[in-house]
Design a protein around this motif. Structure first.
Motif, mmCIF file in Angstrom:
data_model
loop_
_atom_site.group_PDB
_atom_site.id
_atom_site.type_symbol
_atom_site.label_atom_id
_atom_site.label_comp_id
_atom_site.label_asym_id
_atom_site.label_seq_id
_atom_site.Cartn_x
_atom_site.Cartn_y
_atom_site.Cartn_z
ATOM 1 N N VAL A 1 0.846 -1.198 0.000
ATOM 2 C CA VAL A 1 0.000 0.000 0.000
ATOM 3 C C VAL A 1 0.881 1.249 0.000
ATOM 4 C CG1 VAL A 1 -1.657 1.336 1.365
ATOM 5 C CG2 VAL A 1 -1.895 -1.137 1.190
ATOM 6 N N THR A 2 0.500 2.217 -0.813
ATOM 7 C CA THR A 2 1.180 3.512 -0.812
ATOM 8 C C THR A 2 0.486 4.396 0.213
ATOM 9 O OG1 THR A 2 1.723 3.308 -3.152
ATOM 10 C CG2 THR A 2 1.792 5.518 -2.203
ATOM 11 N N TRP A 3 1.248 4.810 1.212
ATOM 12 C CA TRP A 3 0.714 5.663 2.271
ATOM 13 C C TRP A 3 1.097 7.103 1.973
ATOM 14 C CZ3 TRP A 3 -2.475 3.718 5.935
ATOM 15 C CH2 TRP A 3 -2.535 2.329 6.038
ATOM 16 N N ARG A 4 0.149 8.020 2.151
ATOM 17 C CA ARG A 4 0.387 9.439 1.891
ATOM 18 C C ARG A 4 0.130 10.236 3.154
ATOM 19 N NH1 ARG A 4 -3.136 11.696 -2.466
ATOM 20 N NH2 ARG A 4 -1.734 13.414 -2.097
ATOM 21 N N GLU B 1 -1.169 9.183 8.309
ATOM 22 C CA GLU B 1 -1.028 8.829 6.901
ATOM 23 C C GLU B 1 -2.287 8.115 6.427
ATOM 24 O OE1 GLU B 1 3.715 8.048 6.536
ATOM 25 O OE2 GLU B 1 2.524 6.463 7.459
ATOM 26 N N GLY C 1 -3.838 5.410 3.566
ATOM 27 C CA GLY C 1 -3.619 4.385 2.538
ATOM 28 C C GLY C 1 -4.910 4.207 1.767
#
Length: 69
Positions: A16-19, A32, A34
């Protein structure tokens, strides 16, 4: 999570790309997001709070509505 949403296994979770917010800059004190997964504390990235896409969308709509006033 939604009724049709299954929990992620470890491999999927790690992909998963966490921002984090652009307002956080280089701070490690942030939350963050996801996409399709949930939210987590950047200081404890191994755990997260599952949030369905529908719940996240409703949250964003409410926040946007309040800040536009």
């Amino acid at each position: 999570m939604g009724a049709d949403q299954q929990p992620l296994d470890l491999r999927e979770f790690q992909m998963v790309t966490w921002r984090k917010s652009s307002y956080s800059a280089d701070s490690s004190d942030c939350v963050e997001v996801g996409r399709g997964v949930g939210i987590r504390d950047s200081k404890a990235p191994a755990t997260h709070l599952p949030v369905s896409i529908e719940a996240w969308s409703a949250f964003l709509n409410d926040v946007t509505r309040v800040t536009e006033r």
